[in-house]
Design a protein around this motif. Structure first.
Motif, PDB file in Angstrom:
ATOM      1  N   ALA A   1      94.400-120.137 -44.521  1.00 41.22           N
ATOM      2  CA  ALA A   1      93.064-120.682 -44.280  1.00 41.22           C
ATOM      3  C   ALA A   1      93.055-122.191 -44.463  1.00 41.22           C
ATOM      4  O   ALA A   1      93.522-122.701 -45.477  1.00 41.22           O
ATOM      5  CB  ALA A   1      92.060-120.034 -45.232  1.00 41.22           C
ATOM      6  N   GLY A   2      92.509-122.894 -43.480  1.00 39.04           N
ATOM      7  CA  GLY A   2      92.429-124.341 -43.575  1.00 39.04           C
ATOM      8  C   GLY A   2      91.212-124.884 -42.866  1.00 39.04           C
ATOM      9  O   GLY A   2      90.636-124.206 -41.997  1.00 39.04           O
ATOM     10  N   ALA A   3      90.810-126.078 -43.232  1.00 41.92           N
ATOM     11  CA  ALA A   3      89.646-126.821 -42.714  1.00 41.92           C
ATOM     12  C   ALA A   3      88.505-126.723 -43.727  1.00 41.92           C
ATOM     13  O   ALA A   3      87.896-125.671 -43.901  1.00 41.92           O
ATOM     14  CB  ALA A   3      89.184-126.344 -41.351  1.00 41.92           C
ATOM     15  N   GLY A   4      88.283-127.833 -44.401  1.00 42.07           N
ATOM     16  CA  GLY A   4      87.183-127.902 -45.348  1.00 42.07           C
ATOM     17  C   GLY A   4      87.392-127.157 -46.644  1.00 42.07           C
ATOM     18  O   GLY A   4      86.432-126.873 -47.365  1.00 42.07           O
ATOM     19  N   VAL A   5      88.642-126.825 -46.971  1.00 46.51           N
ATOM     20  CA  VAL A   5      88.932-126.103 -48.214  1.00 46.51           C
ATOM     21  C   VAL A   5      88.827-127.074 -49.395  1.00 46.51           C
ATOM     22  O   VAL A   5      89.353-128.187 -49.342  1.00 46.51           O
ATOM     23  CB  VAL A   5      90.330-125.463 -48.176  1.00 46.51           C
ATOM     24  CG1 VAL A   5      90.674-124.830 -49.521  1.00 46.51           C
ATOM     25  CG2 VAL A   5      90.412-124.433 -47.053  1.00 46.51           C
ATOM     26  N   SER A   6      88.149-126.628 -50.452  1.00 49.98           N
ATOM     27  CA  SER A   6      87.969-127.477 -51.640  1.00 49.98           C
ATOM     28  C   SER A   6      87.877-126.602 -52.875  1.00 49.98           C
ATOM     29  O   SER A   6      87.813-125.361 -52.784  1.00 49.98           O
ATOM     30  CB  SER A   6      86.686-128.304 -51.510  1.00 49.98           C
ATOM     31  OG  SER A   6      85.542-127.454 -51.574  1.00 49.98           O
ATOM     32  N   ALA A   7      87.841-127.226 -54.037  1.00 49.89           N
ATOM     33  CA  ALA A   7      87.704-126.472 -55.286  1.00 49.89           C
ATOM     34  C   ALA A   7      86.387-125.714 -55.329  1.00 49.89           C
ATOM     35  O   ALA A   7      86.282-124.681 -55.998  1.00 49.89           O
ATOM     36  CB  ALA A   7      87.804-127.426 -56.479  1.00 49.89           C
TER      37      ALA A   7
ATOM     38  N   VAL B   1      94.938-141.915 -48.384  1.00 51.78           N
ATOM     39  CA  VAL B   1      95.910-141.255 -49.262  1.00 51.78           C
ATOM     40  C   VAL B   1      95.362-139.906 -49.699  1.00 51.78           C
ATOM     41  O   VAL B   1      94.184-139.595 -49.521  1.00 51.78           O
ATOM     42  CB  VAL B   1      96.232-142.102 -50.516  1.00 51.78           C
ATOM     43  CG1 VAL B   1      96.994-143.361 -50.149  1.00 51.78           C
ATOM     44  CG2 VAL B   1      94.945-142.441 -51.270  1.00 51.78           C
ATOM     45  N   THR B   2      96.236-139.114 -50.305  1.00 52.64           N
ATOM     46  CA  THR B   2      95.829-137.843 -50.901  1.00 52.64           C
ATOM     47  C   THR B   2      95.181-138.097 -52.258  1.00 52.64           C
ATOM     48  O   THR B   2      95.679-138.896 -53.051  1.00 52.64           O
ATOM     49  CB  THR B   2      97.060-136.930 -51.079  1.00 52.64           C
ATOM     50  OG1 THR B   2      97.608-136.645 -49.791  1.00 52.64           O
ATOM     51  CG2 THR B   2      96.683-135.626 -51.761  1.00 52.64           C
ATOM     52  N   ASP B   3      94.084-137.410 -52.493  1.00 50.08           N
ATOM     53  CA  ASP B   3      93.367-137.530 -53.762  1.00 50.08           C
ATOM     54  C   ASP B   3      93.947-136.524 -54.761  1.00 50.08           C
ATOM     55  O   ASP B   3      93.833-135.310 -54.573  1.00 50.08           O
ATOM     56  CB  ASP B   3      91.879-137.249 -53.534  1.00 50.08           C
ATOM     57  CG  ASP B   3      91.024-137.521 -54.761  1.00 50.08           C
ATOM     58  OD1 ASP B   3      91.427-137.132 -55.868  1.00 50.08           O
ATOM     59  OD2 ASP B   3      89.934-138.105 -54.600  1.00 50.08           O
ATOM     60  N   TYR B   4      94.575-137.022 -55.803  1.00 50.15           N
ATOM     61  CA  TYR B   4      95.186-136.152 -56.814  1.00 50.15           C
ATOM     62  C   TYR B   4      94.173-135.160 -57.366  1.00 50.15           C
ATOM     63  O   TYR B   4      94.461-133.958 -57.506  1.00 50.15           O
ATOM     64  CB  TYR B   4      95.765-137.000 -57.954  1.00 50.15           C
ATOM     65  CG  TYR B   4      96.304-136.172 -59.103  1.00 50.15           C
ATOM     66  CD1 TYR B   4      97.649-135.790 -59.136  1.00 50.15           C
ATOM     67  CD2 TYR B   4      95.474-135.760 -60.152  1.00 50.15           C
ATOM     68  CE1 TYR B   4      98.145-135.016 -60.177  1.00 50.15           C
ATOM     69  CE2 TYR B   4      95.961-134.988 -61.192  1.00 50.15           C
ATOM     70  CZ  TYR B   4      97.290-134.622 -61.207  1.00 50.15           C
ATOM     71  OH  TYR B   4      97.770-133.847 -62.232  1.00 50.15           O
ATOM     72  N   ASP B   5      93.002-135.621 -57.706  1.00 47.18           N
ATOM     73  CA  ASP B   5      92.001-134.770 -58.362  1.00 47.18           C
ATOM     74  C   ASP B   5      91.557-133.619 -57.464  1.00 47.18           C
ATOM     75  O   ASP B   5      91.330-132.506 -57.951  1.00 47.18           O
ATOM     76  CB  ASP B   5      90.789-135.599 -58.782  1.00 47.18           C
ATOM     77  CG  ASP B   5      91.101-136.562 -59.918  1.00 47.18           C
ATOM     78  OD1 ASP B   5      92.076-136.307 -60.662  1.00 47.18           O
ATOM     79  OD2 ASP B   5      90.390-137.572 -60.065  1.00 47.18           O
ATOM     80  N   LYS B   6      91.437-133.869 -56.162  1.00 47.55           N
ATOM     81  CA  LYS B   6      91.004-132.808 -55.246  1.00 47.55           C
ATOM     82  C   LYS B   6      92.043-131.691 -55.163  1.00 47.55           C
ATOM     83  O   LYS B   6      91.688-130.501 -55.150  1.00 47.55           O
ATOM     84  CB  LYS B   6      90.733-133.384 -53.860  1.00 47.55           C
ATOM     85  CG  LYS B   6      89.505-134.275 -53.793  1.00 47.55           C
ATOM     86  CD  LYS B   6      89.313-134.835 -52.386  1.00 47.55           C
ATOM     87  CE  LYS B   6      88.093-135.747 -52.315  1.00 47.55           C
ATOM     88  NZ  LYS B   6      87.911-136.334 -50.962  1.00 47.55           N
TER      89      LYS B   6
ATOM     90  N   HIS C   1      85.461-121.777 -44.661  1.00 44.66           N
ATOM     91  CA  HIS C   1      84.394-121.045 -45.351  1.00 44.66           C
ATOM     92  C   HIS C   1      83.449-120.401 -44.348  1.00 44.66           C
ATOM     93  O   HIS C   1      83.010-119.256 -44.540  1.00 44.66           O
ATOM     94  CB  HIS C   1      83.631-121.982 -46.286  1.00 44.66           C
ATOM     95  CG  HIS C   1      82.803-121.248 -47.292  1.00 44.66           C
ATOM     96  ND1 HIS C   1      81.440-121.085 -47.164  1.00 44.66           N
ATOM     97  CD2 HIS C   1      83.152-120.600 -48.436  1.00 44.66           C
ATOM     98  CE1 HIS C   1      80.972-120.387 -48.188  1.00 44.66           C
ATOM     99  NE2 HIS C   1      81.984-120.071 -48.968  1.00 44.66           N
ATOM    100  N   GLN C   2      83.156-121.098 -43.262  1.00 46.86           N
ATOM    101  CA  GLN C   2      82.308-120.524 -42.223  1.00 46.86           C
ATOM    102  C   GLN C   2      83.026-119.401 -41.482  1.00 46.86           C
ATOM    103  O   GLN C   2      82.372-118.495 -40.947  1.00 46.86           O
ATOM    104  CB  GLN C   2      81.887-121.615 -41.238  1.00 46.86           C
ATOM    105  CG  GLN C   2      80.933-122.649 -41.807  1.00 46.86           C
ATOM    106  CD  GLN C   2      80.694-123.790 -40.841  1.00 46.86           C
ATOM    107  OE1 GLN C   2      81.592-124.593 -40.561  1.00 46.86           O
ATOM    108  NE2 GLN C   2      79.496-123.872 -40.302  1.00 46.86           N
ATOM    109  N   GLY C   3      84.352-119.452 -41.457  1.00 48.20           N
ATOM    110  CA  GLY C   3      85.130-118.456 -40.713  1.00 48.20           C
ATOM    111  C   GLY C   3      85.639-117.307 -41.552  1.00 48.20           C
ATOM    112  O   GLY C   3      86.545-116.578 -41.121  1.00 48.20           O
ATOM    113  N   ILE C   4      85.073-117.106 -42.743  1.00 48.67           N
ATOM    114  CA  ILE C   4      85.581-116.080 -43.666  1.00 48.67           C
ATOM    115  C   ILE C   4      85.679-114.704 -43.016  1.00 48.67           C
ATOM    116  O   ILE C   4      86.684-113.996 -43.176  1.00 48.67           O
ATOM    117  CB  ILE C   4      84.701-116.014 -44.933  1.00 48.67           C
ATOM    118  CG1 ILE C   4      85.064-117.156 -45.894  1.00 48.67           C
ATOM    119  CG2 ILE C   4      84.871-114.672 -45.653  1.00 48.67           C
ATOM    120  CD1 ILE C   4      84.189-117.213 -47.129  1.00 48.67           C
ATOM    121  N   ASN C   5      84.658-114.291 -42.288  1.00 51.49           N
ATOM    122  CA  ASN C   5      84.667-112.940 -41.716  1.00 51.49           C
ATOM    123  C   ASN C   5      85.813-112.758 -40.722  1.00 51.49           C
ATOM    124  O   ASN C   5      86.492-111.713 -40.724  1.00 51.49           O
ATOM    125  CB  ASN C   5      83.328-112.641 -41.042  1.00 51.49           C
ATOM    126  CG  ASN C   5      82.198-112.494 -42.044  1.00 51.49           C
ATOM    127  OD1 ASN C   5      82.430-112.189 -43.215  1.00 51.49           O
ATOM    128  ND2 ASN C   5      80.976-112.727 -41.612  1.00 51.49           N
TER     129      ASN C   5
END
Length: 247
Positions: A177-183, A229-234, A156-160
């Protein structure tokens, strides 16, 4: 265009969770706590048996930087052979020189060994001194995509910069895009950068199912009874967000 949702995992339990939650590709690792290392042969083989989406294995022989020596190279070449023998779909690589450029001779050896596998170049690009030159080299290697946060702490910080990368590469290389990606931020990242692939882990922990916690012994510096573990909801929340976007 369909958005790709790559989920990085480091255990077989999380493979099942990620697929059920909507992952369209898996990055298979060990040791996500240190950024992801090469998975074991057993995990590779079981992932190949149980996955119904493409699985790419991380090829990273140790934690730390991406400046590898000949011994590291020998390990990575053996690991790539294991990936092929396990029946996975691709590998994830990244090797740099001391001055922060893509190590083309070493990467080319990995690419040659991977003949027939898909190839992702990982976030080593975020440590490169000149990302335009790095992108040119990654394209020359024949990689399908590059995983990047746009050289920032989070995507998100690296969008530009992500947007600049998408425009620079066009259809020659996919920018993931990866690192800190969320809904909460995935729609903004996609809308403002133009990426068509996103990468996340959706990490959480679950309590151990053991009933005996009496021992004072510990296997390391982490809680042995909190299982990563991986969070299903996320993952599912991101998948739902993307399915609601115009294609």
């Amino acid at each position: 265009m369909t958005m790709e949702i790559e989920v990085c995992i480091d255990n077989i339990e999380s493979l099942h969770t990620a697929q059920k939650a909507g992952a369209t590709r898996i990055e298979l690792c060990s040791s996500l706590a240190v950024g992801g290392l090469t998975p074991s042969i057993g995990l590779m083989r079981q992932a190949a048996l149980h996955a119904h989406v493409p699985v790419y294995a991380m090829i990273r022989p140790r934690q730390g930087d991406f400046l590898f020596n000949d011994g590291d190279l020998a390990v990575m070449l053996d690991d790539i052979r294991a990936v092929k023998e396990s029946g996975l779909h691709g590998i994830v690589i990244g090797c740099l020189t001391p001055n922060g450029e893509v190590d083309m001779p070493m990467c080319q050896q990995l690419v040659d060994a991977a003949n027939g596998l898909g190839i992702t170049f990982h976030r080593a690009i975020d440590q490169c001194v000149d990302y335009h030159a790095a992108l040119d080299n990654i394209i020359a290697l024949g990689c399908e995509r590059v995983l990047t946060s746009g050289l920032e702490a989070s995507a998100h910080q690296g969008i530009n910069t992500l947007k600049e990368m998408v425009n620079y590469c066009g259809d020659r290389l996919s920018i993931m895009a990866g690192a800190g990606v969320s809904a909460q931020n995935v729609s903004s990242i996609i809308r403002n950068s133009g990426v068509q692939e996103i990468h996340l882990s959706g990490k959480t922990t679950r309590p151990s199912y053991m009933t005996n916690f009496s021992s004072a012994a510990s296997m390391g510096s982490v809680d042995d009874f909190a299982i990563p573990v991986t969070d299903y909801d996320k993952i599912a929340a991101v998948s739902v967000m993307l399915k609601g976007r115009p294609q």
